[in-house]
Design an enzyme around this catalytic site. Structure first.
Site, short mmCIF file in Angstrom:
data_model
loop_
_atom_site.label_atom_id
_atom_site.label_comp_id
_atom_site.label_asym_id
_atom_site.label_seq_id
_atom_site.Cartn_x
_atom_site.Cartn_y
_atom_site.Cartn_z
N GLY A 308 0.83 -1.19 0.00
CA GLY A 308 0.00 0.00 0.00
C GLY A 308 0.87 1.24 0.00
CD GLU A 309 3.86 2.55 3.23
OE1 GLU A 309 4.85 3.01 2.59
OE2 GLU A 309 3.97 1.93 4.31
#
Length: 337
Positions: A308-309
């Site tokens: 993610g991120e």
């Protein structure tokens, strides 16, 4: 309904014609050619403009279903500080491609009084409700978060961004994403729930049960009803960010499962926005595959990532730049001696 301009089909056709005329067999550069034509349509010119100013905005928030994760929800607040220190995965990876990273507290279950005020400027609430037993958001909060995401996109674009990447940080994000995808597409929980942060099969079974209970709860049919019942403030903000990028005619590179779920809901609000989005990479989460298929998007990369991120999407930036360079710098068959 939000009006979204369409990319320039004339520029796309011109790009395709030029690609066929380059010093190579027709179609020999595969997906790069498709991306080059897509960028030409988005920019309205052949070759496309250089991709120089890439912005990653990480929307951070906590969820009442965080107990389904392998990590405690306190990690979200800790990670906001890691982003600010420039030490997260996306910080490191974005640096390699010259992208800038911004983190925003949309619904972190912490006051974060020690972080800069601009990080907290768009905070909607502390944590979202546990979607298996209650609505994620109070009435009106989904719209407020959506508008916040639009405002963030406007500010990034006004500051010079020519490519937007939505990032996410929140323990419980994959459960929320799975619930959103299942709700929008009418899928059973077992089809969309994955292992998230690395839970075992027993943990996945508990997560499936949570999503099943969330899907069984009453809700309205509209996109904001779905965001309110089983989304989150950061999902709504991400949706707004995606839509406003399209409204402004700026390409958006989706990351993984969370931005894919937000994109599904965003398309319900602004159907033509999908023409401005690309899928940066294939997540290991099953709900992303369903979301991308429904959106008609094929991932640029498949590296087995699940962080993610925005970390997967930034890895696709060099590929987009390479696609642009093909049109800008390769010679023509007609010019061969």
């Amino acid at each position: 309904m939000i009006d979204v301009p369409l990319p320039d089909s004339r520029a796309r056709e011109e790009a395709l014609a030029r690609l066929d005329a380059l010093v190579k067999p027709v179609g020999a550069l595969g997906r790069l050619e498709e991306l080059a034509a897509w960028l030409s349509a988005a920019h309205g010119v052949v070759p496309p403009r250089p991709i120089e100013d890439v912005r990653v905005v990480v929307f951070a928030g906590d969820h009442g279903v965080s107990a389904t994760s392998a990590y405690p929800r306190e990690v979200t607040a800790a990670m906001v500080r890691v982003f600010l220190a420039g030490k997260s995965g996306v910080n490191v990876l974005a640096k390699q491609v010259g992208a800038r990273v911004r983190v925003l507290d949309i619904a972190v279950d912490d006051d974060l009084a020690d972080v800069p005020e601009d990080v907290r400027a768009y905070k909607i609430r502390r944590g979202s409700g546990s979607i298996d037993v209650e609505d994620a958001l109070a009435p009106g909060e989904a719209s407020r978060a959506f508008d916040a995401g639009r405002e963030v996109a406007d500010k990034e674009i006004d500051d010079g961004a020519d490519l937007l990447i939505p990032g996410d940080m929140g323990i419980g994000n994959t459960a929320v994403a799975a619930a959103l995808v299942a709700a929008v597409l009418g899928l059973p929980a077992a089809d969309v729930v994955g292992t998230g942060t690395g839970i075992d099969e027993a943990g996945r079974a508990r997560k499936i049960a949570v999503v099943e209970r969330a899907l069984a709860r009453p809700r309205g049919d509209g996109p904001f009803d779905v965001l309110t019942a089983m989304g989150s403030a950061c999902a709504a903000a991400t949706a707004g960010f995606l839509v406003q990028g399209a409204v402004r005619g700026v390409p958006v590179l989706l990351d993984g499962v969370f931005s894919g779920a937000a994109a599904l809901v965003a398309r319900e609000i602004a159907p033509d926005a999908v023409h401005w989005w690309l899928a940066g990479h294939r997540s290991t989460e099953p709900s992303q595959a369903y979301a991308l298929k429904a959106l008609g998007l094929a991932p640029i990369l498949d590296l087995g990532l699940r962080l993610g991120e925005g970390s997967g999407a930034v890895q696709a930036v060099p590929t987009l730049r390479a696609a642009r360079a093909v049109l800008a710098e390769m010679g023509l068959l007609a010019d061969l001696a």
